[in-house]
Enzyme design. Structure first.
Site, PDB file in Angstrom:
ATOM      1  N   LYS A  36       0.840  -1.206   0.000  1.00 14.26           N
ATOM      2  CA  LYS A  36       0.000   0.000   0.000  1.00 14.26           C
ATOM      3  C   LYS A  36       0.871   1.249   0.000  1.00 14.26           C
ATOM      4  O   LYS A  36       0.639   2.192  -0.762  1.00 14.26           O
ATOM      5  CB  LYS A  36      -0.932  -0.019   1.216  1.00 14.26           C
TER       6      LYS A  36
ATOM      7  N   GLN B  25      -4.461  -1.674   9.779  1.00 10.85           N
ATOM      8  CA  GLN B  25      -4.474  -3.019   9.191  1.00 10.85           C
ATOM      9  C   GLN B  25      -5.132  -4.017  10.140  1.00 10.85           C
ATOM     10  O   GLN B  25      -4.838  -4.054  11.337  1.00 10.85           O
ATOM     11  CB  GLN B  25      -3.038  -3.447   8.857  1.00 10.85           C
TER      12      GLN B  25
ATOM     13  N   ASP C 186     -11.211   2.703   4.572  1.00  8.24           N
ATOM     14  CA  ASP C 186     -11.543   1.282   4.600  1.00  8.24           C
ATOM     15  C   ASP C 186     -13.059   1.059   4.592  1.00  8.24           C
ATOM     16  O   ASP C 186     -13.525  -0.055   4.337  1.00  8.24           O
ATOM     17  CB  ASP C 186     -11.014   0.662   5.902  1.00  8.24           C
TER      18      ASP C 186
HETATM   19  N1  GUN Z   1      -6.996  -6.929   6.258  1.00 14.49           N
HETATM   20  C1  GUN Z   1      -7.407  -7.635   5.176  1.00 14.49           C
HETATM   21  N2  GUN Z   1      -8.068  -6.834   4.329  1.00 14.49           N
HETATM   22  C2  GUN Z   1      -8.080  -5.598   4.874  1.00 14.49           C
HETATM   23  C3  GUN Z   1      -8.613  -4.350   4.476  1.00 14.49           C
HETATM   24  O1  GUN Z   1      -9.231  -4.194   3.418  1.00 14.49           O
HETATM   25  N3  GUN Z   1      -8.395  -3.315   5.328  1.00 14.49           N
HETATM   26  C4  GUN Z   1      -7.741  -3.451   6.488  1.00 14.49           C
HETATM   27  N4  GUN Z   1      -7.600  -2.376   7.268  1.00 14.49           N
HETATM   28  N5  GUN Z   1      -7.242  -4.594   6.904  1.00 14.49           N
HETATM   29  C5  GUN Z   1      -7.405  -5.660   6.094  1.00 14.49           C
END
Ligand code: GUN
Length: 297
Positions: A52, A96, A119
């Site tokens: 990311k 995350q 998110d």
């Molecule tokens: N862990 C797995 N997928 C995601 C996501 O889309 N966002 C976040 N914050 N954590 C994740």
């Protein structure tokens, strides 16, 4: 043999659009900024967070990557979120998931400024998705699945979409997204999960089957009707002595077997995964636009 839906190529076309949007925002002195917070050492999460951050840099976005120790307390993490909420250079914040067990994740999500919740996990954004309010943020993986279907020219309107899995990150928001009115939506949606009776009969009635249950190669040929479209959201590490890292990535779908029956299928890796990151970038650009008074999504 099924057509392979190429998530990497589709993500590239999303980036092409984002690059011109970002260039235009920069002419107005605006640089979208994203903060990604990781607590702990989970290898898969570390790898996602790095991807990311790298993509932000490639696009010329402002990127802050915070890697906090596993022993970080709830209070410290809330303090970090509070600081990012107040940081004017940051338009999007992602913590995350999953965090270590001692962290109350729901409380962390509620502490996010909903206008920075790229998110789409904050209750306000969940409500906006349910309401069909375009000023909200939709979780990146469901948004990526929808965009992938749209770009592949798959007819969603009127189709029976079966979503396998009911998580708050994928299954539930994806069902809401595809049943709502509009382009690449208007579907008839069924959600099945680990407690569903007659699971195979239901998945076999799908025009579009979306697997998001987090179980390696769960979906077999028997789950799929001839000619169905199959979208594989899973990313599972399985041991593989022949692989240089000792593992390989597989989806929730037994690819070879299902590809024999499907008309189109997304691979793992290279399917939904790249789209998820692309949608995170798109949501960050959207957050920047919304904060600067634009009403469009
Ligand atoms: N862990 C797995 N997928 C995601 C996501 O889309 N966002 C976040 N914050 N954590 C994740």
């Amino acid at each position: 043999m099924a057509k392979i839906i190429d998530g990497r190529a589709t993500a590239e076309s999303v980036y092409a659009g984002l690059r011109s949007e970002i260039a235009e925002l920069k002419t107005r002195g605006l640089t979208p900024g994203l903060a990604v917070v990781l607590v702990g050492e989970d290898p898969a999460s570390r790898s996602y967070v790095r991807s990311k951050d790298k993509m932000c840099r490639e696009l010329g976005l402002h990127s802050v990557k915070l890697e906090l120790p596993a022993a970080t307390t709830q209070r410290e993490l809330l303090g970090c979120v509070d600081e990012l909420n107040r940081d004017r250079a940051i338009h999007g914040i992602l913590v995350q998931s999953p965090p270590p067990g001692h962290i109350d994740e729901a409380a962390i999500i509620r502490a996010l400024d909903p206008e920075k919740d790229v998110d789409g996990f904050h209750p306000l954004n969940v409500a906006k998705l349910a309401l069909g309010d375009p000023t909200g943020f939709v979780p990146c993986t469901p948004l990526g699945c929808q965009r992938l279907l749209a770009e592949a020219g798959i007819v969603v309107r009127g189709s029976h979409v079966v979503v396998l899995g009911r998580s708050m990150i994928v299954g539930k928001p994806l069902a809401l997204l595809l049943m709502q009115k509009g382009a690449a939506a208007d579907a008839t949606v069924t959600v099945v999960h680990s407690q569903s009776r007659d699971l195979v009969a239901i998945t076999r009635s799908a025009d579009i089957l979306i697997a998001a249950i987090g179980r390696a190669q769960f979906v077999r040929g028997e789950h799929v009707r001839d000619g169905a479209v199959v979208v594989d959201v899973g990313i599972n590490r399985i041991d593989d002595a022949n692989a240089s890292r000792g593992y390989r990535l597989v989806g929730d779908v037994a690819f070879e077997e299902v590809a024999e029956k499907a008309s189109a299928i997304t691979p793992v890796p290279g399917g939904v995964g790249p789209m998820t990151i692309a949608m995170l970038m798109a949501n960050t650009v959207k957050a920047c636009r919304l904060r600067n008074g634009e009403r469009t999504a």
